[in-house]
Every structure is written in C-alpha cells, then in structure tokens.
Design a protein around this motif. Structure first.
Motif, short mmCIF file in Angstrom:
data_model
loop_
_atom_site.label_atom_id
_atom_site.label_comp_id
_atom_site.label_asym_id
_atom_site.label_seq_id
_atom_site.Cartn_x
_atom_site.Cartn_y
_atom_site.Cartn_z
N CYS A 87 -0.64 3.02 -3.21
CA CYS A 87 -1.99 3.26 -3.68
C CYS A 87 -2.70 4.10 -2.62
O CYS A 87 -2.27 4.14 -1.46
CB CYS A 87 -2.75 1.96 -3.94
N TYR A 105 -11.49 -3.49 -1.75
CA TYR A 105 -10.88 -2.71 -2.83
C TYR A 105 -9.41 -3.09 -2.99
O TYR A 105 -8.92 -3.33 -4.11
CB TYR A 105 -10.95 -1.22 -2.51
N ASP A 115 -5.41 -0.53 -12.17
CA ASP A 115 -4.89 0.74 -11.66
C ASP A 115 -5.85 1.42 -10.68
O ASP A 115 -5.42 2.21 -9.85
CB ASP A 115 -4.62 1.70 -12.83
N CYS A 116 -7.15 1.14 -10.83
CA CYS A 116 -8.16 1.78 -9.99
C CYS A 116 -9.23 0.77 -9.62
O CYS A 116 -9.56 -0.12 -10.41
CB CYS A 116 -8.86 2.94 -10.71
N PHE A 118 -13.17 1.14 -8.36
CA PHE A 118 -14.28 2.04 -8.11
C PHE A 118 -15.41 1.28 -7.42
O PHE A 118 -15.74 0.16 -7.82
CB PHE A 118 -14.82 2.63 -9.42
N LYS A 162 -13.01 5.67 -3.56
CA LYS A 162 -12.35 4.92 -4.63
C LYS A 162 -10.89 4.70 -4.25
O LYS A 162 -10.35 5.37 -3.37
CB LYS A 162 -12.45 5.68 -5.96
N TYR A 164 -6.94 4.31 -5.88
CA TYR A 164 -6.10 4.59 -7.05
C TYR A 164 -4.65 4.22 -6.76
O TYR A 164 -4.17 4.45 -5.65
CB TYR A 164 -6.12 6.08 -7.39
N LYS A 165 -3.95 3.68 -7.76
CA LYS A 165 -2.51 3.53 -7.63
C LYS A 165 -1.85 4.91 -7.67
O LYS A 165 -2.40 5.86 -8.22
CB LYS A 165 -1.96 2.64 -8.74
N VAL A 168 -1.61 6.70 -10.92
CA VAL A 168 -2.85 7.30 -11.43
C VAL A 168 -2.97 8.74 -10.95
O VAL A 168 -3.31 9.64 -11.72
CB VAL A 168 -4.09 6.48 -10.99
N PRO A 187 -12.04 10.05 -11.21
CA PRO A 187 -12.31 8.83 -11.99
C PRO A 187 -12.46 9.09 -13.48
O PRO A 187 -12.01 8.27 -14.29
CB PRO A 187 -13.61 8.29 -11.38
N ALA A 190 -9.07 9.46 -14.98
CA ALA A 190 -8.39 8.17 -14.98
C ALA A 190 -8.87 7.31 -16.15
O ALA A 190 -8.06 6.66 -16.83
CB ALA A 190 -8.62 7.44 -13.66
N TYR A 197 -9.44 -0.10 -14.74
CA TYR A 197 -10.24 -0.06 -13.51
C TYR A 197 -11.24 -1.20 -13.50
O TYR A 197 -11.56 -1.80 -14.54
CB TYR A 197 -10.98 1.27 -13.39
#
Length: 245
Positions: A87, A105, A115-116, A118, A162, A164-165, A168, A187, A190, A197
């Motif tokens: 990630c 996070y 997956d995300c 934010f 942010k 993200y994996k 993503v 974002p 995504a 998310y």
C-alpha cells in the motif's frame, strides 16, 4: 503488509530533515514494515544533499531524483512507478501531514479491509492549524463543487494525504494530472472504478519553512479539466474502466 510513503520534495532543504526524522520516529514505535521514498523533484537548493546525509543513518529512506518533466503531479507519478509496498501513502515534505494520522490510516485499512483510506481535515475530529483564511475559502468552495458534480459525500478530495492499496494505483491508470490536480484525480478515479474506501479525520499544520508550491491562480483550470475528465468517465463511459463492482 508493507507500507510505502511517497513524498515529493521541491526545494525543501529546511523541512526535509525534520520531516524524515519525525516520521521515522513515529513509525519506529510500531511494527509496521515500511519504506520512505522521497522524490526530489529536481530541486534547486540543497534538498538532495540533505537526503544523501539522511540516508546514511536511515535504512528505511530511499530517494530518487525526477529529472523531468517536473511538477507536483509528475513527482508523485514518478514515485508511484517505483514504490515496493503493498500500500502507498502520499505525504507532504513540509511536515503538514501527521505521522500519527498515517499510522491511523494504515491500521484502519487493515481492520476495515478497504482499498483506500481518505483523510478529512473538516470532519468531526479533524483539525487545521494556521490554515490561510483565503486558501480555506477556496478549498471549501472547490470541495463543494466536486461533491456536487461527482455526487459524492466525501468533503476533502483536494487533500493529497491518502492511503491506497497497490492494486488501486494500478487500477486508476493512466494518471494524467501533472500538477496539484493529481490530488483529485487519484481519489475520484478510485471511487468511480469501484474501489472501496473509508474516511477518517486527520490534521493539517501549516509549514514552518519556505512557501507553499501551490499557486492557486495557475491551478483553477487544471483542476476543472481533471474534474470534467472524471465526470465524463463516471457518467458517459458505461463502466468501461470500472475495475471493481
């Protein structure tokens, strides 16, 4: 799950040492495997020399120099092509983003299996310190427009910070934005392409040294272009680019 942090840096010789040490100290208190990938965006000051010095004593730190084209978005894209983690978080080199929030996070991504993750500086529990008043007005208006146009509830799309994996980042290709408008492209794509998310409150602190690289007068039409690009994909592509359903 290995965490990568991509950190663009342009003329951050005064900030980068404190940023790297503060982030490293916070992560050393956890068992999170990580790498810190600083992208020197062809700085004209002594940023690269500082990174060379910092790397001697920090096995988690790697730096690369983006030879060009240069710009905030280009620098992040250069880093996103080179990180090795499962990630990746985008963080600023001026210590405006909190290492404690980064850890939050990461743990949220694991526990909620999203997956995300934010951040929102404007959600309950969020915080902004020394935020320039005019910049705040522009920020809130811009995010309101994005929410309306894209029909989403998330209220801090312009926040670069942010997580993200890896899949993503692969799934939102091709990334177009060369400047700060990348903060909304990642974002929004995504979300449009079906990745899950969650939103957590985060803090933001104005930089101690130097000046912001964001020139609002230069960015308005560029943000609008990316917003319209994402709008067209969402409503007119018939889901051709959707990765997850």
């Amino acid at each position: 799950m290995k965490l990568s942090i991509v950190m663009p840096a342009y003329n951050e010789e005064e900030s980068i040492g404190e940023t790297v040490s503060t982030l490293t100290e916070a992560l050393s208190k956890t068992d999170i495997p990580y790498e810190l990938l600083v992208v020197n965006d062809n700085s004209k000051d002594k940023t690269e020399q500082r990174l060379i010095e910092l790397k001697k004593d920090n096995p988690h730190l790697t730096y690369v120099t983006n030879p060009g084209p240069n710009g905030f978005g280009y620098a992040i894209r250069y880093g996103l092509d080179r990180f090795t983690g499962d990630c990746v978080a985008v963080m600023m080199a001026d210590l405006s983003d909190s290492p404690e929030d980064l850890i939050k996070y990461y743990n949220t991504m694991l526990t909620e299996k999203v997956d995300c993750v934010f951040g929102s500086r404007w959600a309950k529990g969020g915080q902004v310190i020394d935020y320039p008043p005019m910049k705040k007005v522009i920020n809130r208006v811009a995010n309101r427009i994005i929410r309306f146009v894209m029909n989403i509830s998330y209220n801090d799309t312009t926040n670069a910070f942010k997580l993200y994996k890896k899949e993503v980042i692969k799934g939102v290709q091709p990334i177009l934005a060369p400047h700060f408008n990348l903060t909304i492209e990642l974002p929004l794509k995504a979300i449009i392409r079906g990745f899950s998310y969650t939103v957590v409150p985060n803090s933001w602190t104005n930089r101690k040294y130097g000046e912001s690289k964001l020139k609002i007068k230069e960015m308005g039409s560029r943000y609008f272009f990316i917003l319209m690009y994402c709008f067209i994909e969402k409503y007119f592509s018939r889901g051709d680019f959707k990765v997850k359903s």
